[in-house]
Write a protein that holds these residues in place. Structure first.
Motif, mmCIF file in Angstrom:
data_model
loop_
_atom_site.group_PDB
_atom_site.id
_atom_site.type_symbol
_atom_site.label_atom_id
_atom_site.label_comp_id
_atom_site.label_asym_id
_atom_site.label_seq_id
_atom_site.Cartn_x
_atom_site.Cartn_y
_atom_site.Cartn_z
ATOM 1 N N UNK A 1 28.943 -38.292 -12.348
ATOM 2 C CA UNK A 1 29.558 -37.454 -11.060
ATOM 3 C C UNK A 1 28.727 -37.318 -10.188
ATOM 4 N N UNK A 2 27.618 -36.729 -10.175
ATOM 5 C CA UNK A 2 26.600 -36.694 -9.326
ATOM 6 C C UNK A 2 26.119 -37.939 -8.508
ATOM 7 N N UNK A 3 26.412 -39.094 -9.078
ATOM 8 C CA UNK A 3 25.997 -40.381 -8.557
ATOM 9 C C UNK A 3 27.384 -40.928 -7.917
ATOM 10 N N UNK A 4 28.653 -40.237 -7.937
ATOM 11 C CA UNK A 4 29.908 -40.503 -7.474
ATOM 12 C C UNK A 4 30.596 -41.194 -8.134
ATOM 13 N N UNK A 5 30.504 -41.327 -9.645
ATOM 14 C CA UNK A 5 31.466 -41.940 -10.309
ATOM 15 C C UNK A 5 32.143 -40.896 -11.277
ATOM 16 N N UNK A 6 33.479 -41.406 -11.240
ATOM 17 C CA UNK A 6 34.396 -40.359 -12.188
ATOM 18 C C UNK A 6 34.945 -41.282 -13.593
ATOM 19 N N UNK B 1 45.328 -45.601 -14.172
ATOM 20 C CA UNK B 1 44.260 -44.663 -14.659
ATOM 21 C C UNK B 1 43.217 -45.476 -15.520
ATOM 22 N N UNK B 2 43.683 -46.320 -16.352
ATOM 23 C CA UNK B 2 42.838 -47.029 -17.377
ATOM 24 C C UNK B 2 42.055 -47.884 -16.411
ATOM 25 N N UNK B 3 42.666 -48.680 -15.437
ATOM 26 C CA UNK B 3 41.987 -49.647 -14.796
ATOM 27 C C UNK B 3 40.993 -48.976 -14.017
ATOM 28 N N UNK B 4 41.063 -47.955 -13.159
ATOM 29 C CA UNK B 4 40.395 -46.849 -12.442
ATOM 30 C C UNK B 4 39.087 -46.718 -13.289
ATOM 31 N N UNK B 5 39.187 -46.164 -14.664
ATOM 32 C CA UNK B 5 38.312 -45.832 -15.364
ATOM 33 C C UNK B 5 37.159 -47.116 -15.599
ATOM 34 N N UNK B 6 37.941 -48.172 -15.827
ATOM 35 C CA UNK B 6 37.202 -49.402 -16.294
ATOM 36 C C UNK B 6 36.258 -49.697 -14.840
ATOM 37 N N UNK B 7 36.930 -49.586 -13.916
ATOM 38 C CA UNK B 7 36.297 -49.969 -12.587
ATOM 39 C C UNK B 7 35.061 -49.024 -12.304
#
Length: 60
Positions: free
Chosen positions: A47-52, A8-14
């Motif tokens: 989020x509107x632009x597709x990033x979480x 999850x940490x790596x996903x957020x960084x990405x």
């Protein structure tokens, strides 16, 4: 930190890195982004632009 937390940490960084890359090439979106006044506004715009980017790496 569990393996799931680490993932999850790596996903957020990405997601953050991809958001920064997009902001670096789009001055219009950059201008919208820097006008945000709160964390919640930043998270919602991303989020509107597709990033979480709102979830913390330890939150499931």
């Amino acid at each position: 930190m569990t393996k799931k937390d680490y993932e999850c940490f790596l996903f957020k960084i990405d997601q953050l890195n991809k958001l920064v890359e997009m902001l670096n090439v789009s001055s219009d979106k950059y201008q919208l982004f820097i006008k945000c006044k709160t964390h919640e506004e930043v998270v919602e715009l991303a989020r509107k632009w597709g990033y979480e980017i709102g979830k913390r790496w330890g939150d499931y």
